[in-house]
Design an enzyme around this catalytic site. Sequence first.
Site, short mmCIF file in Angstrom:
data_model
loop_
_atom_site.label_atom_id
_atom_site.label_comp_id
_atom_site.label_asym_id
_atom_site.label_seq_id
_atom_site.Cartn_x
_atom_site.Cartn_y
_atom_site.Cartn_z
N HIS A 53 -0.82 -7.29 6.56
CA HIS A 53 -0.23 -6.18 5.52
C HIS A 53 0.73 -5.53 6.11
CE1 HIS A 53 0.21 -3.09 2.17
NE2 HIS A 53 -0.54 -3.90 1.70
N ASP B 122 -5.83 -8.82 -1.20
CA ASP B 122 -5.27 -9.65 -2.02
C ASP B 122 -6.13 -11.06 -1.66
OD1 ASP B 122 -3.19 -8.27 -2.94
OD2 ASP B 122 -2.14 -8.46 -1.14
#
Length: 432
Positions: free
Chosen positions: A308, A366
């Site tokens: 991320h 995600d």
Amino acid sequence: MAKSTATLTDNETGKTYEMPIIHGTMGPRLVDVRKFYGDSGMFTYDPGFTSTGSCGSKITYIDGDEGLLLHRGYNISELAEQSDFMEVAYLLMKGELPNKAQKDKFVKDITNHTMVHEQLSQFYRGFRRDAHPMAICCGVVGALSAFYHDSLDIHDPHQRMVASYRLVAKMPTIAAMAYKYSVGQPFVYPRNDLSYAANFLRMMFSVPAEEYEVNPIVEKAMDRILMLHADHEQNASTSTVRLAGSSGANPFACIAAGIASLWGPSHGGANEAVINMLHEIGGKQNIPGFLSRVKDKADHTRLMGFGHRVYKNYDPRAKVMRQTCHEVLTSLGITHDPLLELAMEMEQIALKDDYFVSKKLYPNVDFYSGIIFRAIGIPTSMFTVLFAVARTVGWISQWNEMIEDPDQKIGRPRQLYNGQTERPYKPLHMRG
């Protein structure tokens, strides 16, 4: 006690400039550069605003190095384990957790706003059946300002509250209608006796021919997904909402702008990109070859769903999502979906492979949300729409905070101009 300052020296002129240092309750100190241009004639240069604080906020705090995410001071891990989406929505919008009476009233108020104007259903018929649901949602949300004229005065706190409630309440209905339109099924109206997550699932998957039974494990998973995506500080879409709102635009237009920003594959489209990546890999036997391409710096193959930009440690939301993901797969008895088997294999490799571990490329929120969505039958094109449903409460909380901020100004970023200097105009016959 004297105020802290930072001094910048211009080595071309020898001049020095003293700027105040601002301290928040948590996080890095900030240098206040608001008077720097007036004092020096220079701008600061920061593409992507990676080192620039664009606003002050009390809503969400992230420490990427420590893997920490707080909503109004509450750790996301605690909220995900003990709270629910409606309670977190209240927390983000109001600043404190509700007592029972406050929560019951809030849930009732949101529930009573879930229906959309009947005329709005005609709006959908202007889109092609194969239109991307994000395109539909962007258009429909923007059009809400044409239907709800009684909540457009951004300087009236009551009208802002009504608009905020309407947006949070109607987003699942608008999203589900976009899906139903794309598959040629009739729209399903919301039901006041269902939870926020259950209502959305029913509006997505119910058909007139038979009653839809909401799986409680799937309902809980959907509630957690909404909660874990509710707000994430000053990201691209939230900054877009604030920037649009800084001009005095109505809240429906601002949220539509946020949806447009979220649509990008580098932002809200990441979980859709995870599934596309798994399709590209094709099978377990192709994983080693794919990963070798990822590790090759000369190759431009991207690994989606791992790591991320903000978190340099494990994404705190991913731990909860991992548990939820496995609960859903077990509950639904899914054991022979090749794509999900491939995803689970990728997860195991990521947690053990030296390349992943050394670069802290852990599976992120995600990755797991994409798997859950596929497992419960949500098409890939709807993934980002669900992100928008969840993030609306964060957007509207940030928008309200911006409106009430006395330091708020219309957004006007500066630039480093690299174009032509002034030159004379040549008549057409003199140009070669």
